[in-house]
Design an enzyme around this catalytic site. Structure first.
Site, PDB file in Angstrom:
ATOM      1  N   CYS A 179     -29.524 -21.726 -13.924  1.00  0.00           N
ATOM      2  CA  CYS A 179     -28.595 -22.318 -12.957  1.00  0.00           C
ATOM      3  C   CYS A 179     -27.289 -21.544 -13.048  1.00  0.00           C
ATOM      4  O   CYS A 179     -26.631 -21.559 -14.098  1.00  0.00           O
ATOM      5  CB  CYS A 179     -28.396 -23.794 -13.296  1.00  0.00           C
ATOM      6  SG  CYS A 179     -27.253 -24.665 -12.233  1.00  0.00           S
ATOM      7  N   GLY A 180     -26.910 -20.849 -11.985  1.00  0.00           N
ATOM      8  CA  GLY A 180     -25.714 -20.025 -12.059  1.00  0.00           C
ATOM      9  C   GLY A 180     -25.931 -18.821 -12.952  1.00  0.00           C
ATOM     10  O   GLY A 180     -27.007 -18.229 -12.975  1.00  0.00           O
TER      11      GLY A 180
ATOM     12  N   TYR B  23     -32.536  -5.082   0.426  1.00  0.00           N
ATOM     13  CA  TYR B  23     -31.982  -6.184   1.205  1.00  0.00           C
ATOM     14  C   TYR B  23     -33.046  -6.639   2.203  1.00  0.00           C
ATOM     15  O   TYR B  23     -33.560  -5.846   2.994  1.00  0.00           O
ATOM     16  CB  TYR B  23     -30.723  -5.744   1.950  1.00  0.00           C
ATOM     17  CG  TYR B  23     -30.136  -6.843   2.801  1.00  0.00           C
ATOM     18  CD1 TYR B  23     -29.372  -7.852   2.229  1.00  0.00           C
ATOM     19  CD2 TYR B  23     -30.374  -6.881   4.173  1.00  0.00           C
ATOM     20  CE1 TYR B  23     -28.850  -8.875   2.998  1.00  0.00           C
ATOM     21  CE2 TYR B  23     -29.856  -7.898   4.956  1.00  0.00           C
ATOM     22  CZ  TYR B  23     -29.097  -8.897   4.360  1.00  0.00           C
ATOM     23  OH  TYR B  23     -28.590  -9.910   5.121  1.00  0.00           O
ATOM     24  N   LEU B  24     -33.382  -7.923   2.164  1.00  0.00           N
ATOM     25  CA  LEU B  24     -34.431  -8.461   3.023  1.00  0.00           C
ATOM     26  C   LEU B  24     -33.956  -9.751   3.678  1.00  0.00           C
ATOM     27  O   LEU B  24     -33.521 -10.671   2.981  1.00  0.00           O
ATOM     28  CB  LEU B  24     -35.695  -8.773   2.210  1.00  0.00           C
ATOM     29  CG  LEU B  24     -36.455  -7.604   1.591  1.00  0.00           C
ATOM     30  CD1 LEU B  24     -37.502  -8.131   0.618  1.00  0.00           C
ATOM     31  CD2 LEU B  24     -37.113  -6.768   2.681  1.00  0.00           C
TER      32      LEU B  24
ATOM     33  N   GLU C 276     -36.242 -20.567 -14.182  1.00  0.00           N
ATOM     34  CA  GLU C 276     -35.052 -20.048 -13.503  1.00  0.00           C
ATOM     35  C   GLU C 276     -33.818 -20.829 -13.927  1.00  0.00           C
ATOM     36  O   GLU C 276     -33.806 -22.064 -13.905  1.00  0.00           O
ATOM     37  CB  GLU C 276     -35.212 -20.133 -11.985  1.00  0.00           C
ATOM     38  CG  GLU C 276     -34.015 -19.548 -11.246  1.00  0.00           C
ATOM     39  CD  GLU C 276     -34.055 -19.808  -9.755  1.00  0.00           C
ATOM     40  OE1 GLU C 276     -32.962 -19.917  -9.157  1.00  0.00           O
ATOM     41  OE2 GLU C 276     -35.159 -19.897  -9.186  1.00  0.00           O
TER      42      GLU C 276
ATOM     43  N   ARG D 141     -30.586  -6.040  -3.984  1.00  0.00           N
ATOM     44  CA  ARG D 141     -29.563  -5.541  -3.051  1.00  0.00           C
ATOM     45  C   ARG D 141     -29.115  -6.674  -2.136  1.00  0.00           C
ATOM     46  O   ARG D 141     -29.755  -6.977  -1.125  1.00  0.00           O
ATOM     47  CB  ARG D 141     -30.097  -4.368  -2.240  1.00  0.00           C
ATOM     48  CG  ARG D 141     -29.011  -3.687  -1.420  1.00  0.00           C
ATOM     49  CD  ARG D 141     -29.457  -2.345  -0.873  1.00  0.00           C
ATOM     50  NE  ARG D 141     -28.317  -1.601  -0.330  1.00  0.00           N
ATOM     51  CZ  ARG D 141     -28.382  -0.346   0.074  1.00  0.00           C
ATOM     52  NH1 ARG D 141     -29.525   0.316   0.002  1.00  0.00           N
ATOM     53  NH2 ARG D 141     -27.305   0.260   0.548  1.00  0.00           N
TER      54      ARG D 141
ATOM     55  N   LYS E 218     -37.467 -24.866 -12.568  1.00  0.00           N
ATOM     56  CA  LYS E 218     -36.002 -24.841 -12.446  1.00  0.00           C
ATOM     57  C   LYS E 218     -35.494 -26.193 -12.922  1.00  0.00           C
ATOM     58  O   LYS E 218     -35.335 -27.116 -12.111  1.00  0.00           O
ATOM     59  CB  LYS E 218     -35.578 -24.552 -11.005  1.00  0.00           C
ATOM     60  CG  LYS E 218     -34.085 -24.250 -10.857  1.00  0.00           C
ATOM     61  CD  LYS E 218     -33.758 -23.800  -9.447  1.00  0.00           C
ATOM     62  CE  LYS E 218     -32.258 -23.554  -9.271  1.00  0.00           C
ATOM     63  NZ  LYS E 218     -31.778 -22.374 -10.021  1.00  0.00           N
TER      64      LYS E 218
END
Length: 222
Positions: free
Chosen positions: A114-115, A202-203, A112, A173, A38
């Site tokens: 940014c934004g 969703y976690l 990864e 999700r 990143k």
């Protein structure tokens, strides 16, 4: 399998780090050394070891070989994405050097962003200009929420217009109460000109969960 992949999102806070972690886990389970990168991370916090960003720490911990923090995140920035990326001098050559060093150590580097796709850097260039410079194939994270179909289609078109391959997309999700979830996924499958590589439910605390099982990388494993 490609050796370098760039993970972008339809927006900020849509789950790029969660999906990057899932990719790292899946690649490691397939016998590949995979590391996270990143280059620019905003909202970093001051610690006894210097500025640290939570997302970058997750990528560091999820990499299949040991890396020091600076290898994963050469630019930890304080503040939000608008101010941090425009107030700090970002050297694209340093970002490239970091990518090259990690590429020499691992089979695959998951980069990864940014934004979202069109984040402005301090020299009035977009972050995506560096991605184009490095010719990184892209995976799009779609945070499933109201408006995500529009965001996904526009982002996908921007990636294609920049001349980069959109390898696939992953649904995340982020709103468990969203109505018409299944219909939204179906429409994205029909409209996006790239294969769906996975669907994360969703976690709570996904950074602590095994995530590889939610991905199918067959389409990019050739």
């Amino acid at each position: 399998m490609l050796t370098r992949l760039f993970v972008t999102g339809t927006d900020t806070a849509v789950g790029k780090t969660v999906v990057s972690r899932a990719l790292l886990q899946a690649l490691s389970q397939n016998g590949r050394t995979a590391v996270g990168y990143k280059p620019v991370a905003t909202e970093s916090k001051e610690t006894s070891e210097g500025l640290r960003n939570q997302d970058a720490l997750i990528l560091q911990a999820s990499s299949s070989i040991e890396l020091n923090y600076q290898e994963v995140n050469p630019y930890p920035l304080q503040g939000d994405v608008i101010h941090a990326c425009t107030d700090t001098l970002i050297n694209y050559e340093k970002m490239t050097e970091g990518l090259q060093c990690l590429s020499a150590k691992a089979d695959t580097v998951i980069v990864e962003g940014c934004g979202g796709w069109k984040v402005m850097m301090n020299d009035q260039r977009f972050y995506s200009d560096w991605v184009v410079q490095e010719q990184l194939p892209v995976i799009l994270v779609v945070g499933i929420k109201l408006g995500c179909i529009n965001h996904a289609l526009l982002t996908a078109q921007a990636i294609i217009n920049d001349g980069l391959p959109l390898l696939g997309w992953v649904a995340n999700r982020i709103n468990p109460g969203l109505a018409h979830y299944a219909e939204t996924i179906a429409m994205l499958r029909d409209r996006l000109a790239a294969p769906q590589l996975g669907q994360l439910p969703y976690l709570p605390r996904p950074e602590e969960k095994p995530l590889a099982k939610y991905l199918d990388l067959t389409a990019i494993s050739g």
